[in-house]
Motif scaffolding. Structure first.
Motif, PDB file in Angstrom:
ATOM      1  N   LEU A 171      33.021  37.958  29.085  1.00  0.00           N
ATOM      2  CA  LEU A 171      32.945  36.935  30.541  1.00  0.00           C
ATOM      3  C   LEU A 171      33.892  36.757  31.771  1.00  0.00           C
ATOM      4  N   THR A 172      33.235  37.100  32.576  1.00  0.00           N
ATOM      5  CA  THR A 172      34.379  36.546  34.093  1.00  0.00           C
ATOM      6  C   THR A 172      35.005  34.978  33.529  1.00  0.00           C
ATOM      7  N   LEU A 173      35.565  34.423  34.536  1.00  0.00           N
ATOM      8  CA  LEU A 173      35.343  32.829  35.466  1.00  0.00           C
ATOM      9  C   LEU A 173      34.355  32.631  35.670  1.00  0.00           C
ATOM     10  N   LEU A 200      26.987  30.523  33.415  1.00  0.00           N
ATOM     11  CA  LEU A 200      26.076  30.585  32.196  1.00  0.00           C
ATOM     12  C   LEU A 200      25.785  29.025  32.179  1.00  0.00           C
ATOM     13  N   ILE A 201      27.014  27.949  32.195  1.00  0.00           N
ATOM     14  CA  ILE A 201      27.500  27.621  31.015  1.00  0.00           C
ATOM     15  C   ILE A 201      26.085  26.304  32.267  1.00  0.00           C
ATOM     16  N   THR A 202      26.772  26.142  33.861  1.00  0.00           N
ATOM     17  CA  THR A 202      25.511  25.208  34.570  1.00  0.00           C
ATOM     18  C   THR A 202      24.262  25.892  34.428  1.00  0.00           C
ATOM     19  N   ARG A 203      23.558  26.810  34.011  1.00  0.00           N
ATOM     20  CA  ARG A 203      21.975  26.943  33.406  1.00  0.00           C
ATOM     21  C   ARG A 203      21.815  26.501  31.827  1.00  0.00           C
ATOM     22  N   TRP A 204      23.118  26.247  31.555  1.00  0.00           N
ATOM     23  CA  TRP A 204      22.082  26.120  29.873  1.00  0.00           C
ATOM     24  C   TRP A 204      22.601  24.465  30.058  1.00  0.00           C
ATOM     25  N   LEU A 205      23.707  23.854  30.481  1.00  0.00           N
ATOM     26  CA  LEU A 205      23.604  22.730  30.617  1.00  0.00           C
ATOM     27  C   LEU A 205      21.824  21.820  31.584  1.00  0.00           C
ATOM     28  N   GLU A 225      42.568  37.207  35.472  1.00  0.00           N
ATOM     29  CA  GLU A 225      42.296  38.310  34.594  1.00  0.00           C
ATOM     30  C   GLU A 225      41.954  37.907  33.475  1.00  0.00           C
ATOM     31  N   ARG A 226      41.682  37.010  32.478  1.00  0.00           N
ATOM     32  CA  ARG A 226      41.639  36.574  31.592  1.00  0.00           C
ATOM     33  C   ARG A 226      39.648  36.586  31.336  1.00  0.00           C
ATOM     34  N   GLN A 227      39.783  36.619  30.103  1.00  0.00           N
ATOM     35  CA  GLN A 227      38.466  37.245  29.541  1.00  0.00           C
ATOM     36  C   GLN A 227      37.151  35.768  28.540  1.00  0.00           C
ATOM     37  N   ASP A 236      38.475  31.705  24.977  1.00  0.00           N
ATOM     38  CA  ASP A 236      39.538  32.888  25.200  1.00  0.00           C
ATOM     39  C   ASP A 236      38.514  34.767  24.330  1.00  0.00           C
ATOM     40  N   TRP A 237      38.089  34.949  25.519  1.00  0.00           N
ATOM     41  CA  TRP A 237      37.640  36.727  24.221  1.00  0.00           C
ATOM     42  C   TRP A 237      38.863  37.370  24.331  1.00  0.00           C
ATOM     43  N   PRO A 238      39.456  38.115  23.161  1.00  0.00           N
ATOM     44  CA  PRO A 238      40.544  38.536  22.464  1.00  0.00           C
ATOM     45  C   PRO A 238      40.093  40.517  23.067  1.00  0.00           C
ATOM     46  N   THR A 239      41.095  41.061  24.253  1.00  0.00           N
ATOM     47  CA  THR A 239      41.564  41.955  24.636  1.00  0.00           C
ATOM     48  C   THR A 239      41.720  43.225  23.417  1.00  0.00           C
TER      49      THR A 239
END
Length: 138
Positions: free
Chosen positions: A104-106, A112-117, A6-8, A23-26
């Protein structure tokens, strides 16, 4: 407390190749102050990369902030590059039907982290070698 599903999240990408997963605020009214803080500006602009991925950046970063080479290259993994980007950027999900920015979802964040790295590893010109804080015992 929300579950991981559920987290963003948002991904903060720095010009030196480092990143932060935050964490993205909701709650209403919390997103702009967070963007201002992370990007270090009071004027942000958003670039829609896909319908589910936005890149937030300093609206006046060109000429005042360092080149965001890696973020520009990440953009290029999704769209043809038509200009360079500058300064720290923040990646979020697209917008909902009301125009509110989604996090973003997890799974999105991990992709994105994989692409970034991969981009940082491929294009880094100089390896960052940590300096010892004390001399080894001899």
């Amino acid at each position: 407390m929300p579950t991981t599903a559920e987290r963003q999240f948002a991904l903060v990408l720095h010009t030196d190749g480092t990143f932060e997963l935050i964490d993205w605020p909701t709650q209403d009214g919390a997103t702009l102050p967070l963007l201002y803080s992370k990007i270090a500006t009071d004027r942000v602009d958003v670039v829609s990369i896909t319908s589910r991925l936005d890149m937030w950046l300093d609206d006046e970063g060109a000429g005042t902030k360092p080149l965001a080479e890696y973020a520009t290259r990440l953009y290029g993994r999704y769209q043809p590059i038509h200009q360079p980007y500058f300064g720290t950027v923040v990646l979020t999900g697209g917008a909902n039907q009301h125009g509110d920015t989604l996090g973003l979802t997890l799974d999105q964040a991990l992709e994105l982290i994989t692409r970034w790295l991969d981009i940082v590893h491929t294009y880094r010109r100089h390896a960052v070698i940590p300096h010892p804080t004390r001399s080894p015992k001899g």
